[in-house]
Design a protein around this motif. Sequence first.
Motif, PDB file in Angstrom:
ATOM      1  N   LEU A  70      40.222  36.788  34.337  1.00  0.00           N
ATOM      2  CA  LEU A  70      39.075  36.132  33.705  1.00  0.00           C
ATOM      3  C   LEU A  70      39.485  34.770  33.180  1.00  0.00           C
ATOM      4  CD1 LEU A  70      37.513  39.140  31.797  1.00  0.00           C
ATOM      5  CD2 LEU A  70      36.558  37.965  33.758  1.00  0.00           C
ATOM      6  N   THR A  94      37.343  35.556  41.358  1.00  0.00           N
ATOM      7  CA  THR A  94      36.106  36.337  41.347  1.00  0.00           C
ATOM      8  C   THR A  94      36.164  37.436  42.401  1.00  0.00           C
ATOM      9  OG1 THR A  94      34.856  34.434  40.581  1.00  0.00           O
ATOM     10  CG2 THR A  94      33.609  36.187  41.614  1.00  0.00           C
ATOM     11  N   ARG A  97      38.367  40.175  41.243  1.00  0.00           N
ATOM     12  CA  ARG A  97      37.728  41.053  40.261  1.00  0.00           C
ATOM     13  C   ARG A  97      36.831  42.078  40.914  1.00  0.00           C
ATOM     14  NH1 ARG A  97      37.086  36.681  37.117  1.00  0.00           N
ATOM     15  NH2 ARG A  97      34.917  36.314  37.619  1.00  0.00           N
ATOM     16  N   ARG A  98      36.075  41.649  41.945  1.00  0.00           N
ATOM     17  CA  ARG A  98      35.118  42.619  42.456  1.00  0.00           C
ATOM     18  C   ARG A  98      35.704  43.499  43.550  1.00  0.00           C
ATOM     19  NH1 ARG A  98      31.235  37.969  44.813  1.00  0.00           N
ATOM     20  NH2 ARG A  98      32.349  37.528  46.709  1.00  0.00           N
ATOM     21  N   PHE A 103      36.485  47.614  36.354  1.00  0.00           N
ATOM     22  CA  PHE A 103      36.339  47.366  34.921  1.00  0.00           C
ATOM     23  C   PHE A 103      35.576  48.477  34.235  1.00  0.00           C
ATOM     24  CE2 PHE A 103      37.099  42.724  35.204  1.00  0.00           C
ATOM     25  CZ  PHE A 103      37.900  42.630  34.088  1.00  0.00           C
ATOM     26  N   PHE A 105      34.060  48.887  30.321  1.00  0.00           N
ATOM     27  CA  PHE A 105      33.926  48.143  29.062  1.00  0.00           C
ATOM     28  C   PHE A 105      33.513  49.067  27.926  1.00  0.00           C
ATOM     29  CE2 PHE A 105      32.763  45.428  32.602  1.00  0.00           C
ATOM     30  CZ  PHE A 105      33.523  44.303  32.387  1.00  0.00           C
ATOM     31  N   HIS A 109      28.104  47.989  29.830  1.00  0.00           N
ATOM     32  CA  HIS A 109      27.759  46.858  30.684  1.00  0.00           C
ATOM     33  C   HIS A 109      27.123  47.267  32.002  1.00  0.00           C
ATOM     34  CE1 HIS A 109      29.266  44.246  27.830  1.00  0.00           C
ATOM     35  NE2 HIS A 109      30.166  43.573  28.491  1.00  0.00           N
ATOM     36  N   LEU A 110      26.173  48.184  31.923  1.00  0.00           N
ATOM     37  CA  LEU A 110      25.389  48.475  33.123  1.00  0.00           C
ATOM     38  C   LEU A 110      24.238  47.485  33.197  1.00  0.00           C
ATOM     39  CD1 LEU A 110      25.165  52.374  32.942  1.00  0.00           C
ATOM     40  CD2 LEU A 110      26.816  50.963  34.176  1.00  0.00           C
ATOM     41  N   MET A 111      23.746  47.200  34.416  1.00  0.00           N
ATOM     42  CA  MET A 111      22.577  46.361  34.538  1.00  0.00           C
ATOM     43  C   MET A 111      21.352  47.207  34.201  1.00  0.00           C
ATOM     44  SD  MET A 111      23.998  43.871  34.923  1.00  0.00           S
ATOM     45  CE  MET A 111      23.778  42.325  35.380  1.00  0.00           C
ATOM     46  N   PRO A 112      20.552  46.790  33.198  1.00  0.00           N
ATOM     47  CA  PRO A 112      19.487  47.669  32.713  1.00  0.00           C
ATOM     48  C   PRO A 112      18.378  47.920  33.734  1.00  0.00           C
ATOM     49  CG  PRO A 112      19.386  45.519  31.656  1.00  0.00           C
ATOM     50  CD  PRO A 112      20.669  45.552  32.431  1.00  0.00           C
ATOM     51  N   GLU A 121      26.780  50.766  43.156  1.00  0.00           N
ATOM     52  CA  GLU A 121      26.881  49.978  44.401  1.00  0.00           C
ATOM     53  C   GLU A 121      27.106  48.492  44.156  1.00  0.00           C
ATOM     54  OE1 GLU A 121      23.502  52.461  46.979  1.00  0.00           O
ATOM     55  OE2 GLU A 121      23.106  50.476  46.174  1.00  0.00           O
ATOM     56  N   LEU A 122      26.753  48.036  42.940  1.00  0.00           N
ATOM     57  CA  LEU A 122      26.656  46.592  42.685  1.00  0.00           C
ATOM     58  C   LEU A 122      27.876  45.767  43.115  1.00  0.00           C
ATOM     59  CD1 LEU A 122      24.912  44.299  41.624  1.00  0.00           C
ATOM     60  CD2 LEU A 122      25.748  44.796  39.328  1.00  0.00           C
ATOM     61  N   ALA A 154      18.637  53.174  30.545  1.00  0.00           N
ATOM     62  CA  ALA A 154      17.944  53.495  29.300  1.00  0.00           C
ATOM     63  C   ALA A 154      17.670  54.992  29.174  1.00  0.00           C
ATOM     64  CB  ALA A 154      16.638  52.711  29.203  1.00  0.00           C
ATOM     65  N   ARG A 168      31.382  53.040  38.927  1.00  0.00           N
ATOM     66  CA  ARG A 168      31.263  51.671  39.429  1.00  0.00           C
ATOM     67  C   ARG A 168      32.638  51.024  39.557  1.00  0.00           C
ATOM     68  NH1 ARG A 168      28.075  47.610  35.667  1.00  0.00           N
ATOM     69  NH2 ARG A 168      29.892  48.028  34.376  1.00  0.00           N
TER      70      ARG A 168
END
Lengths: 263, 450
Positions: A70, A94, A97-98, A103, A105, A109-112, A121-122, A154, A168
């Motif tokens: 980072l 980058t 990292r992917r 990672f 956290f 840090h999930l995408m809502p 899958e992201l 959520a 993930r």
Amino acid sequence: MTRLPLPAPPAAPTTNALEVRALTRTYGEGAGAVAALAGVDLAFPRGTFTAVMGPSGSGKSTFLTLAAGLEPPTSGRVLIEGEDVTDWDEEARTRLRRERVGFVFQAFHLMPYLTAVQNVELPVRLAGGRPNRARVAALLEHVGLADRARNLPAALSGGQQQRVAIARALVTDPAVVLADEPTGALDSRTAGSVLALLRACVDALGQTVVMVTHDPVAAAFADTVVFLVDGRLAGRMDRPTAEAVAGQMARLDELVPHEAVTV
Amino acid sequence: MGGYTTKLALRSLRHRLTAFTATFVAVLLGTAVIGSFATLVETATGPISSADAETLTIMGAVVGGWGALIVLFSVASTVGITVTQRDAEIGLLRTIGATARQARRLVRAETLAVCLAASLAGALVASVTGRALLAAVESSGLIDHADYDGGVVSLGITVGGVLLVCLVAAGIAGRRATRGPASVTPGEERADAGRMRWWRVAGAVGLIAYGVSMAIVTVTVTKNSDDPYDAMATSGSNSILVGVGLALLAPVLLRWGSFALRPVLGRRSAEAHLARYNTSRRAHLLAGVLGPVIVLTSSAVGTLMAVGTDGRTLPAGASDDGGTITLLNNVVVGMLSLFAAIMVINAFTAAIAHRRAELRRLWLLGATPTQVERSIMAEAAVVAAVGVALGLIASLATIVPFGIARGEGVVPDGQLWLPPLLVAGVIGLTLGAARGAVRRVARPELARSA
């Protein structure tokens, strides 16, 4: 909370999943410069679970930030699977990292707006690939959430969200999984099951996990604990127990030069 | 206690001046426009011919009425946005013991302070532009002669009215912020975010039904009226009413629209993938942008096309109000466009700022800054496409009945180049707003972390 037996050493025991050499990071310049890390040498062999511990300000978070690419270190080297990635540019880091680092956290840090399965899958999608449905399904099964695959974050509990985050982190079959206080936002029972899951990733899947934590109970799940104080290595402990780690942490706390406090 | 909330409000204001810029600009411009026309009404009470007085009064009333409505919407929108951005902070205030009423009072005091400063500045502007407006009206021959007689009364009433509108807007925003139990959880994680309230649906259905039935009245009744402007009276504002109705339903419509756009968004890139789910599953975040895009398209296309038809088909000598009506139509459309543009830009910036942490998260997971920016631009494209499509549909509520009433049929005889031009402008504005938001908010955020 069952401790699974330690795995047999993987195929190439000589290659470390992650290695840092003389890692140094200084913030600020001149007289006001602060060394967050001052020459740390550490190696994390494949298929091991290591906890990095230390009082606040010891450099644990900086260590993780540098290991993940980072931020670039001020000096020293970072090697992933024997490959020196220190001087890679932002785009290469980058990709690193992917594709080669997973990672986990503290705040999940999930995408809502993505379901559990879409969150897993992201990283593959960001890398421009097509997710392997069977693999994603198997990972969700592995973290015990096969039946919640279509739920949005959520609708999941904190522990469930962290399990999705672990799936993930594993989806690209990374060289190393970096976990930053993964149980910091969870109650102790949920924390225990998440730590057991990380343990299982190492034992059953042969993953390499490096976890920063300040919790001796969490650290006791690891094979090895390394201690940082003031940006330097201050000892290591194999086959840790929570009591031994807590005792060591208490001693380390006394080593830290406390700022003058006036009451 | 009241004194303390006021003090807290003023401190909070100083702390976040930029967040209130949009509210300030909206109120300033609103007061300036409404105030300018209000001075015409005050002038009309002076020693001038009764025909001139009528013209000036109509102008003032029409612009004042529409202006009040537009200012209400834009202030409610901008204040609503600054309040939602701070839902965690307001939740914290309530958690440590502020009552819902105190939190609402805080929002009200902040809003009033901004609106007071802005509307006084706007009145100052209006005292100059009012004179210029009268001179323009006179030189264009809409009235014979009038001496400027505007001043404290008309501007005072304007400022008072605008402040009243601000108070209503602050009330709406404050109520929304304190709905539900006190919580420090940011809105992102709430599962029920974006659920529409019944009164919103009812209002939308009412506006759309009214607009459509007035369109039917135009084709069946006022078409045959002797006064050619009767048809405009029953069709002119339909596009705006239907547009506002659709805007109220924006969260649902964005979800459907994003669903309809799936074949276009496809599965090809990660950016389109993210945009597709963000616009469908969190439609409430971008609904604040979609609403003004719809209203901007529907009102500009609908009204300007009707003005064009009017110019082509008005029987010679049938009415001497033609110039005034065209002017008013243009002023109202101009005002609407201006405010809609402010709202699009402000809402987009706010939506992106609200998602700072989430955009950083994408980056942490391995998205390149370019991928993050492209996903935002893809969202903007979805909003623009859905908004323009719905706006064009709403504009038909004016164009079709007025065209039929004036004998041009369903498709107007001229100016067919205008809708594509306006559509291009609206799409450009939406994408430009997104780009600006990316530059101001997303890029610094990603640069900071690099």
